[in-house]
Write a protein that holds these residues in place. Structure first.
Motif, mmCIF file in Angstrom:
data_model
loop_
_atom_site.group_PDB
_atom_site.id
_atom_site.type_symbol
_atom_site.label_atom_id
_atom_site.label_comp_id
_atom_site.label_asym_id
_atom_site.label_seq_id
_atom_site.Cartn_x
_atom_site.Cartn_y
_atom_site.Cartn_z
ATOM 1 N N LEU A 106 38.996 35.052 40.467
ATOM 2 C CA LEU A 106 38.177 36.242 40.724
ATOM 3 C C LEU A 106 39.024 37.384 41.289
ATOM 4 N N LYS A 107 39.824 37.052 42.277
ATOM 5 C CA LYS A 107 40.667 38.047 42.929
ATOM 6 C C LYS A 107 41.702 38.606 41.953
ATOM 7 N N SER A 108 42.302 37.729 41.172
ATOM 8 C CA SER A 108 43.347 38.129 40.232
ATOM 9 C C SER A 108 42.809 39.069 39.152
ATOM 10 N N ILE A 109 41.654 38.723 38.592
ATOM 11 C CA ILE A 109 41.048 39.554 37.549
ATOM 12 C C ILE A 109 40.646 40.910 38.117
ATOM 13 N N TYR A 110 40.103 40.899 39.322
ATOM 14 C CA TYR A 110 39.676 42.157 39.951
ATOM 15 C C TYR A 110 40.877 43.074 40.217
ATOM 16 N N ILE A 111 41.949 42.503 40.740
ATOM 17 C CA ILE A 111 43.144 43.298 41.043
ATOM 18 C C ILE A 111 43.764 43.867 39.765
ATOM 19 N N LYS A 112 43.787 43.062 38.721
ATOM 20 C CA LYS A 112 44.443 43.456 37.472
ATOM 21 C C LYS A 112 43.593 44.392 36.621
ATOM 22 N N ASN A 113 42.291 44.103 36.538
ATOM 23 C CA ASN A 113 41.429 44.847 35.607
ATOM 24 C C ASN A 113 40.266 45.584 36.260
ATOM 25 N N ARG A 144 35.180 46.110 36.228
ATOM 26 C CA ARG A 144 34.757 45.979 34.833
ATOM 27 C C ARG A 144 35.386 44.766 34.168
ATOM 28 N N GLY A 145 36.578 44.397 34.623
ATOM 29 C CA GLY A 145 37.269 43.247 34.053
ATOM 30 C C GLY A 145 36.519 41.947 34.277
ATOM 31 N N LEU A 146 35.760 41.886 35.368
ATOM 32 C CA LEU A 146 34.988 40.684 35.682
ATOM 33 C C LEU A 146 33.817 40.491 34.731
ATOM 34 N N TRP A 147 33.403 41.583 34.085
ATOM 35 C CA TRP A 147 32.267 41.511 33.150
ATOM 36 C C TRP A 147 32.738 41.606 31.705
ATOM 37 N N ARG A 148 33.985 41.261 31.452
ATOM 38 C CA ARG A 148 34.509 41.273 30.088
ATOM 39 C C ARG A 148 33.720 40.273 29.233
ATOM 40 N N GLY A 149 33.271 40.705 28.081
ATOM 41 C CA GLY A 149 32.511 39.829 27.185
ATOM 42 C C GLY A 149 31.027 39.785 27.476
ATOM 43 N N SER A 150 30.590 40.473 28.524
ATOM 44 C CA SER A 150 29.175 40.424 28.891
ATOM 45 C C SER A 150 28.274 41.108 27.858
ATOM 46 N N SER A 151 28.839 42.019 27.053
ATOM 47 C CA SER A 151 28.032 42.722 26.059
ATOM 48 C C SER A 151 27.466 41.781 25.004
ATOM 49 N N THR A 152 28.088 40.621 24.849
ATOM 50 C CA THR A 152 27.551 39.615 23.921
ATOM 51 C C THR A 152 26.915 38.445 24.675
#
Length: 204
Positions: free
Chosen positions: A153-160, A163-171
Protein backbone atom coordinates in the motif's frame (compact mmCIF):
# COMPACT_ATOMS: atom_id res chain seq x y z
CA UNK A 1 -25.24 -7.51 11.74
CA UNK A 2 -25.49 -7.97 7.95
CA UNK A 3 -22.01 -6.44 7.62
CA UNK A 4 -20.53 -8.92 10.09
CA UNK A 5 -22.31 -11.98 8.66
CA UNK A 6 -21.50 -11.07 5.06
CA UNK A 7 -17.85 -10.36 5.82
CA UNK A 8 -17.38 -13.53 7.90
CA UNK A 9 -18.94 -15.78 5.27
CA UNK A 10 -16.81 -14.23 2.54
CA UNK A 11 -13.59 -14.68 4.55
CA UNK A 12 -14.36 -18.35 5.06
CA UNK A 13 -14.81 -18.79 1.32
CA UNK A 14 -11.57 -16.92 0.55
CA UNK A 15 -9.45 -19.22 2.71
CA UNK A 16 -10.66 -22.19 0.64
CA UNK A 17 -10.66 -20.53 -2.79
CA UNK A 18 -7.49 -18.38 -2.59
CA UNK A 19 -5.16 -21.13 -3.89
CA UNK A 20 -7.25 -21.32 -7.07
CA UNK A 21 -7.12 -17.54 -7.34
CA UNK A 22 -3.31 -17.63 -7.05
CA UNK A 23 -3.07 -20.19 -9.84
CA UNK A 24 -5.56 -18.26 -11.98
CA UNK A 25 -3.50 -15.08 -11.60
CA UNK A 26 -0.27 -16.85 -12.57
CA UNK A 27 -1.83 -18.44 -15.64
CA UNK A 28 -3.41 -15.16 -16.73
CA UNK A 29 -0.07 -13.37 -16.52
CA UNK A 30 1.81 -16.09 -18.37
CA UNK A 31 3.17 -14.70 -21.62
CA UNK A 32 2.16 -11.17 -20.70
CA UNK A 33 2.92 -8.70 -23.51
CA UNK A 34 4.60 -11.40 -25.63
CA UNK A 35 3.40 -13.07 -28.81
CA UNK A 36 2.42 -16.74 -28.80
CA UNK A 37 5.49 -18.94 -29.17
CA UNK A 38 7.85 -16.27 -27.88
CA UNK A 39 7.66 -17.15 -24.20
CA UNK A 40 8.31 -20.18 -22.04
CA UNK A 41 5.19 -21.97 -20.85
CA UNK A 42 5.76 -22.23 -17.11
CA UNK A 43 2.27 -23.46 -16.23
CA UNK A 44 0.78 -25.99 -18.69
CA UNK A 45 -2.54 -26.31 -16.88
CA UNK A 46 -4.00 -25.82 -13.41
CA UNK A 47 -2.71 -29.17 -12.14
CA UNK A 48 0.81 -28.49 -13.39
CA UNK A 49 0.60 -24.96 -11.95
CA UNK A 50 -0.32 -26.41 -8.55
CA UNK A 51 2.63 -28.83 -8.72
CA UNK A 52 5.10 -26.16 -9.88
CA UNK A 53 4.14 -23.64 -7.18
CA UNK A 54 4.29 -26.20 -4.36
CA UNK A 55 7.58 -27.68 -5.61
CA UNK A 56 9.42 -24.37 -5.98
CA UNK A 57 7.85 -22.00 -3.43
CA UNK A 58 6.24 -24.43 -1.01
CA UNK A 59 2.62 -25.20 -0.22
CA UNK A 60 2.13 -21.95 1.72
CA UNK A 61 2.72 -20.06 -1.53
CA UNK A 62 -0.77 -21.15 -2.57
CA UNK A 63 -2.08 -18.71 0.04
CA UNK A 64 -0.13 -15.68 -1.16
CA UNK A 65 -2.16 -12.50 -0.95
CA UNK A 66 -4.51 -14.04 1.61
CA UNK A 67 -4.57 -11.03 3.96
CA UNK A 68 -5.56 -8.46 1.30
CA UNK A 69 -7.90 -11.04 -0.28
CA UNK A 70 -9.77 -11.45 3.01
CA UNK A 71 -9.67 -7.71 3.68
CA UNK A 72 -11.12 -7.08 0.22
CA UNK A 73 -13.98 -9.48 0.88
CA UNK A 74 -14.67 -7.85 4.26
CA UNK A 75 -14.93 -4.45 2.61
CA UNK A 76 -16.78 -5.62 -0.51
CA UNK A 77 -19.31 -8.01 1.00
CA UNK A 78 -19.60 -6.29 4.36
CA UNK A 79 -20.40 -3.02 2.62
CA UNK A 80 -22.78 -4.40 0.02
CA UNK A 81 -24.77 -6.59 2.39
CA UNK A 82 -24.89 -3.93 5.06
CA UNK A 83 -25.81 -1.15 2.63
CA UNK A 84 -28.36 -3.29 0.78
CA UNK A 85 -30.10 -4.26 4.03
CA UNK A 86 -30.13 -0.61 5.09
CA UNK A 87 -31.93 0.27 1.84
CA UNK A 88 -34.40 -2.59 2.38
CA UNK A 89 -35.09 -1.48 5.96
CA UNK A 90 -35.72 2.08 4.78
CA UNK A 91 -38.73 0.85 2.82
CA UNK A 92 -37.73 2.74 -0.32
CA UNK A 93 -37.94 -0.31 -2.59
CA UNK A 94 -40.52 -2.30 -0.63
CA UNK A 95 -44.05 -2.78 -1.98
CA UNK A 96 -47.22 -2.52 0.13
CA UNK A 97 -47.42 -6.32 0.41
CA UNK A 98 -43.90 -6.41 1.90
CA UNK A 99 -42.12 -7.79 -1.17
CA UNK A 100 -39.21 -5.99 -2.85
CA UNK A 101 -39.77 -4.31 -6.22
CA UNK A 102 -37.79 -5.87 -9.09
CA UNK A 103 -36.26 -2.64 -10.39
CA UNK A 104 -35.56 -1.33 -6.90
CA UNK A 105 -33.87 -4.60 -5.97
CA UNK A 106 -31.58 -4.50 -9.02
CA UNK A 107 -30.67 -0.83 -8.54
CA UNK A 108 -30.06 -1.21 -4.81
CA UNK A 109 -27.94 -4.31 -5.36
CA UNK A 110 -25.90 -2.60 -8.05
CA UNK A 111 -25.37 0.51 -5.92
CA UNK A 112 -24.28 -1.54 -2.91
CA UNK A 113 -21.89 -3.58 -5.06
CA UNK A 114 -20.38 -0.51 -6.70
CA UNK A 115 -19.80 1.09 -3.30
CA UNK A 116 -18.14 -2.02 -1.91
CA UNK A 117 -16.11 -2.60 -5.06
CA UNK A 118 -14.83 0.97 -5.09
CA UNK A 119 -13.80 0.93 -1.43
CA UNK A 120 -12.10 -2.44 -1.77
CA UNK A 121 -10.36 -1.85 -5.09
CA UNK A 122 -6.90 -1.04 -3.62
CA UNK A 123 -6.98 -4.30 -1.66
CA UNK A 124 -7.83 -6.26 -4.81
CA UNK A 125 -4.88 -4.64 -6.59
CA UNK A 126 -2.47 -5.56 -3.81
CA UNK A 127 -3.85 -9.09 -3.63
CA UNK A 128 -3.11 -9.65 -7.31
CA UNK A 129 0.41 -8.25 -7.10
CA UNK A 130 1.25 -10.42 -4.10
CA UNK A 131 -0.25 -13.52 -5.73
CA UNK A 132 1.91 -13.02 -8.82
CA UNK A 133 5.19 -12.85 -6.91
CA UNK A 134 7.17 -16.07 -7.26
CA UNK A 135 10.65 -17.55 -7.47
CA UNK A 136 12.32 -16.43 -10.70
CA UNK A 137 12.20 -19.96 -12.12
CA UNK A 138 8.39 -19.92 -12.19
CA UNK A 139 7.77 -16.17 -12.25
CA UNK A 140 5.40 -14.77 -14.89
CA UNK A 141 4.44 -11.18 -15.63
CA UNK A 142 5.93 -8.14 -13.97
CA UNK A 143 7.16 -8.92 -10.45
CA UNK A 144 6.24 -6.49 -7.69
CA UNK A 145 8.64 -7.19 -4.85
CA UNK A 146 6.35 -6.24 -1.98
CA UNK A 147 7.16 -7.89 1.34
CA UNK A 148 3.64 -7.52 2.68
CA UNK A 149 0.23 -5.93 2.18
CA UNK A 150 0.89 -2.77 4.19
CA UNK A 151 4.26 -2.21 2.55
CA UNK A 152 2.56 -2.68 -0.83
CA UNK A 153 0.00 0.00 0.00
CA UNK A 154 2.72 2.42 1.01
CA UNK A 155 4.89 1.60 -2.00
CA UNK A 156 2.09 2.07 -4.54
CA UNK A 157 1.01 5.32 -2.91
CA UNK A 158 4.54 6.75 -2.89
CA UNK A 159 5.20 5.72 -6.50
CA UNK A 160 1.84 6.42 -8.14
CA UNK A 161 -0.14 8.53 -5.68
CA UNK A 162 -3.69 7.95 -4.47
CA UNK A 163 -4.92 7.26 -8.02
CA UNK A 164 -2.43 4.41 -8.31
CA UNK A 165 -4.25 2.54 -5.55
CA UNK A 166 -7.41 2.49 -7.68
CA UNK A 167 -5.71 1.25 -10.85
CA UNK A 168 -8.09 -1.06 -12.71
CA UNK A 169 -11.12 0.07 -10.72
CA UNK A 170 -12.86 1.31 -13.89
CA UNK A 171 -13.52 -2.33 -14.78
CA UNK A 172 -13.51 -3.94 -11.33
CA UNK A 173 -16.16 -1.62 -9.89
CA UNK A 174 -18.78 -2.15 -12.65
CA UNK A 175 -18.13 -5.90 -12.38
CA UNK A 176 -18.87 -5.74 -8.66
CA UNK A 177 -22.05 -3.80 -9.41
CA UNK A 178 -23.33 -6.32 -11.95
CA UNK A 179 -22.44 -9.28 -9.75
CA UNK A 180 -24.03 -7.73 -6.68
CA UNK A 181 -27.22 -6.76 -8.54
CA UNK A 182 -27.60 -10.32 -9.83
CA UNK A 183 -26.86 -12.03 -6.53
CA UNK A 184 -28.97 -9.79 -4.33
CA UNK A 185 -31.86 -9.84 -6.82
CA UNK A 186 -31.95 -13.65 -6.75
CA UNK A 187 -31.57 -13.61 -2.95
CA UNK A 188 -34.41 -11.14 -2.38
CA UNK A 189 -36.81 -12.72 -4.87
CA UNK A 190 -36.10 -16.20 -3.52
CA UNK A 191 -36.78 -14.94 -0.01
CA UNK A 192 -40.08 -13.36 -1.13
CA UNK A 193 -41.05 -16.59 -2.89
CA UNK A 194 -40.32 -18.69 0.22
CA UNK A 195 -42.25 -16.25 2.42
CA UNK A 196 -45.26 -16.49 0.08
CA UNK A 197 -44.95 -20.29 0.04
CA UNK A 198 -44.88 -20.45 3.83
CA UNK A 199 -47.82 -18.09 4.10
CA UNK A 200 -49.85 -20.21 1.68
CA UNK A 201 -49.05 -23.46 3.52
CA UNK A 202 -50.50 -22.04 6.73
CA UNK A 203 -53.96 -21.97 5.17
CA UNK A 204 -53.78 -25.48 3.70
Amino acid sequence: MEFVVGATAACGAVIISNPCDVLKTRMQLQGELKARGQYVIVYRNIFHAFYAVVKVDGILALQKGLLPAMSYQVVLNGTRFGLYQTIIDSGIITKENGSVSTLGCILAGAFAGIAGGFLGSPLSLIKTQLQARAHESIAVGYQHHHKGAFIALKSIYIKNGIRGLWRGSSTAVPRAGVGSASQLFVYSKSKDWLDDLNASSIFL
